[in-house]
Design an enzyme around this catalytic site. Structure first.
Site, PDB file in Angstrom:
ATOM      1  N   PHE A 159      -3.197  -7.549  -4.305  1.00 10.06           N
ATOM      2  CA  PHE A 159      -3.371  -6.872  -3.024  1.00 10.06           C
ATOM      3  C   PHE A 159      -2.431  -5.671  -2.915  1.00 10.06           C
ATOM      4  O   PHE A 159      -2.749  -4.660  -2.297  1.00 10.06           O
ATOM      5  CB  PHE A 159      -3.176  -7.912  -1.905  1.00 10.06           C
ATOM      6  CG  PHE A 159      -2.321  -7.507  -0.767  1.00 10.06           C
ATOM      7  CD1 PHE A 159      -2.753  -6.534   0.125  1.00 10.06           C
ATOM      8  CD2 PHE A 159      -1.094  -8.111  -0.540  1.00 10.06           C
ATOM      9  CE1 PHE A 159      -1.956  -6.168   1.208  1.00 10.06           C
ATOM     10  CE2 PHE A 159      -0.309  -7.750   0.528  1.00 10.06           C
ATOM     11  CZ  PHE A 159      -0.736  -6.771   1.396  1.00 10.06           C
ATOM     12  N   LYS A 160      -1.272  -5.764  -3.570  1.00 11.99           N
ATOM     13  CA  LYS A 160      -0.293  -4.670  -3.525  1.00 11.99           C
ATOM     14  C   LYS A 160      -0.859  -3.362  -4.100  1.00 11.99           C
ATOM     15  O   LYS A 160      -0.372  -2.287  -3.784  1.00 11.99           O
ATOM     16  CB  LYS A 160       0.971  -5.056  -4.295  1.00 11.99           C
ATOM     17  CG  LYS A 160       1.653  -6.325  -3.830  1.00 11.99           C
ATOM     18  CD  LYS A 160       2.228  -6.193  -2.436  1.00 11.99           C
ATOM     19  CE  LYS A 160       3.132  -7.361  -2.048  1.00 11.99           C
ATOM     20  NZ  LYS A 160       2.395  -8.623  -1.788  1.00 11.99           N
ATOM     21  N   ASP A 161      -1.887  -3.466  -4.927  1.00 10.91           N
ATOM     22  CA  ASP A 161      -2.505  -2.240  -5.459  1.00 10.91           C
ATOM     23  C   ASP A 161      -3.070  -1.361  -4.346  1.00 10.91           C
ATOM     24  O   ASP A 161      -3.178  -0.149  -4.518  1.00 10.91           O
ATOM     25  CB  ASP A 161      -3.662  -2.591  -6.407  1.00 10.91           C
ATOM     26  CG  ASP A 161      -3.194  -3.211  -7.713  1.00 10.91           C
ATOM     27  OD1 ASP A 161      -2.143  -2.792  -8.230  1.00 10.91           O
ATOM     28  OD2 ASP A 161      -3.896  -4.110  -8.229  1.00 10.91           O
ATOM     29  N   THR A 189       4.152  -7.148  -6.161  1.00 12.24           N
ATOM     30  CA  THR A 189       4.625  -5.784  -5.935  1.00 12.24           C
ATOM     31  C   THR A 189       5.096  -5.165  -7.240  1.00 12.24           C
ATOM     32  O   THR A 189       4.817  -4.012  -7.545  1.00 12.24           O
ATOM     33  CB  THR A 189       5.807  -5.765  -4.946  1.00 12.24           C
ATOM     34  OG1 THR A 189       5.359  -6.277  -3.704  1.00 12.24           O
ATOM     35  CG2 THR A 189       6.342  -4.361  -4.751  1.00 12.24           C
ATOM     36  N   LEU A 223       0.047   0.551  -3.493  1.00 11.39           N
ATOM     37  CA  LEU A 223       0.849   1.077  -4.599  1.00 11.39           C
ATOM     38  C   LEU A 223       0.062   1.976  -5.545  1.00 11.39           C
ATOM     39  O   LEU A 223       0.638   2.653  -6.381  1.00 11.39           O
ATOM     40  CB  LEU A 223       1.523  -0.067  -5.353  1.00 11.39           C
ATOM     41  CG  LEU A 223       2.794  -0.561  -4.646  1.00 11.39           C
ATOM     42  CD1 LEU A 223       3.231  -1.913  -5.176  1.00 11.39           C
ATOM     43  CD2 LEU A 223       3.921   0.455  -4.782  1.00 11.39           C
TER      44      LEU A 223
END
Ligand SMILES: *Cc1c(COP(=O)(O)O)cnc(C)c1O
Length: 494
Positions: free
Chosen positions: A110-112, A145, A115
């Site tokens: 999900f951090k993509d 992350t 990021l």
């Protein structure tokens, strides 16, 4: 109106968007927040845009007037060039729950979502500020992350990145993803300690005068890829709009109808971005904030008291194993009408006594919009099994927490409003737990991936294909007390 950013603790002069991105965190240790009214969006006009154009419209309201072209280019690079599938965030159905899958980026995290964009925001900001120094990105990670930041910043000119992860606090897959990271400007460091230790040390590094002196000497400065950076936070607003419009496009709701969002939470960046979307006019009724056994947020939302004096548990949803939920400070700032002195006094209390309690007026406001609940580890596994048997949808451990808490909330409150559950991880990120939940058998991680795929026919994300065979490139491990001195030596080596 000039769009300026201030710190939640009120001791930082106003700065613009580019400065906020580059600086990462307030000079006073607070978090940077937009100090202007959110732009009310024209829902009709946005409702049929593709993800890149939607992101451009939403995000350009946070930057100086002439910044829209730059933002468009950044969004195109992040979301329009194959790092994500055509539908960046597919919205599926698990029974009567809508599941927005946020894990289809290049690291299957999900951090993509944020990021993939942050490095472009960073480089465009450096350029706008005519910055000549190198930037050293520091990131503490509870698993996802780290990999997403490494992939985002790898070989980006003018930057290098150091990622700190707890040696016993990330999943086998997450660790393998990180330690096999390629790129000339990346370092991955295991620490003996937990995520909070890593995050606290990184925050200290930004406030350290000693490191500041050293950085100046070596023509480098520190910045952050954690969700304390505004550039991590605001890209997350976009998928709230996107998933809402997906429901409109699929005739599940009419434009203008209210919905609830349910958010598996840790550092609270995801949920806070939803609050921003609501301020921008997206018709959101309530947020349901879901936690695991580290239920500090549940307690906060049900009492107004944030009490970090409690045991820390390592759970089967490790990305949510957090006791210091950074972005909550931003919510408290908004809910206190931007009273930074008040927020600073809360945070001073949190630092010295490990606890603070917001005043009644603030709590009343919070309580109206945010509901909360948590699941313990057994409940997580039961939820995965039950949801799969009843709906055929395969949840990971984090998303299962959202699903279970949502069902609890609906039962207790009678609120039957349509709800979008944000799915923060692919089931293949935590395959041992997911496999055990459904088939009641303990397998090693790679067998679990294989068998899960065989038996459920849910595809394995391409980011995880062949991961087992990637070479380990990063073996460094240090104690949590050595993080600051490690950063210092890295600066000296530049
Ligand atoms: C980061 C993460 C979360 C928590 O999100 P926050 O924005 O920190 O609240 C939840 N689940 C997974 C899988 C994550 O990677």
């Amino acid at each position: 109106m000039e769009k300026k950013y201030v710190s939640t603790r009120n001791l930082q002069k106003e700065i613009n968007f580019y400065q906020a991105i580059v600086q990462g965190i307030g000079e006073d240790g607070g978090l940077l927040v937009p100090n202007f009214d959110f732009t009310k969006m024209d829902l009709e006009a946005l409702s049929n845009l593709n993800y890149v154009d939607l992101a451009t419209e939403v995000l350009s309201t946070f930057v100086p007037e002439d910044g829209k072209e730059l933002i468009h280019e950044a969004c195109l690079n992040a979301y329009g060039k194959g790092l994500f599938p055509e539908i960046v965030v597919p919205v599926k159905k698990a029974g009567d729950v809508y599941v927005a899958e946020l894990f289809h980026g290049q690291t299957a995290a999900f951090k993509d979502m944020a990021l993939s964009l942050l490095p472009y925001l960073m480089t465009l900001s450096l350029k706008q500020l005519n910055e000549q120094r190198e930037v050293m990105i520091l990131a503490a990670t509870s698993g996802d992350t780290g990999k997403a930041a490494l992939e985002g910043f790898k070989d980006v000119a003018g930057t290098c990145i150091k990622v700190f992860y707890p040696l016993d606090g990330v999943s086998a897959i997450q660790q393998q993803q990180m330690v096999s990271q390629t790129g000339k400007n990346v370092k991955v460091i295991g620490i003996h300690g937990n995520f909070d230790d890593a995050q606290t040390a990184v925050k200290k590094a930004f406030a350290s005068d000693e490191l500041k002196v050293e950085s100046d000497k070596h023509n480098v400065f520190l910045s952050s890829a954690n969700s304390i950076n505004v550039g991590r936070l605001i890209p997350q607003i976009v998928y709230y709009f996107h998933s809402y419009f997906e429901l409109v496009r699929n005739d599940e709701i009419n434009l203008g109808d209210q919905v609830n969002f349910c958010v598996p939470s840790g550092n609270f960046g995801n949920c806070l971005a939803g609050y921003f979307a609501k301020q921008m006019g997206l018709p959101i009724n309530k947020f349901i904030c879901a936690s695991n056994k580290n239920n500090i947020l549940t307690d906060f939302f049900t009492t107004g008291r944030y009490d970090a004096n409690r045991e820390f548990y390592k759970t089967n949803a490790p990305a949510m194993d957090i006791l210091v939920s950074s972005n909550l400070e931003r919510l408290v700032w908004f809910m206190s009408d931007g009273d930074g002195d008040k927020v600073r006094s809360y945070m001073d209390k949190l630092n010295s006594e490990g606890v603070y309690e917001v005043d009644e007026e603030t709590y009343e406001k919070i309580k109206k919009q945010f509901k909360a609940g948590y699941l313990n580890e057994d409940e997580v596994l039961q939820t995965i099994k039950q949801c799969f048997n009843e709906t055929g949808y395969l949840l990971d451990t984090h998303t299962a927490i959202g699903y279970g808490v949502l069902k609890q909330y609906q039962k207790d409150s009678g609120d039957d409003m349509k709800t979008i559950l944000l799915s923060t991880a692919s089931p293949y990120k935590f395959p041992e737990s997911v496999y055990k939940a459904i088939y009641d058998e303990e397998l090693d991680v790679y067998s679990a991936i294989e068998k899960l795929n065989e038996r459920t026919a849910v595809p394995v994300p391409r980011a995880l294909a062949g991961i087992k065979d990637r070479a380990v490139l990063h073996k460094e491990a240090i104690d949590k007390t050595e993080i600051i001195s490690f950063i210092k030596s890295e600066i000296e080596a530049m």
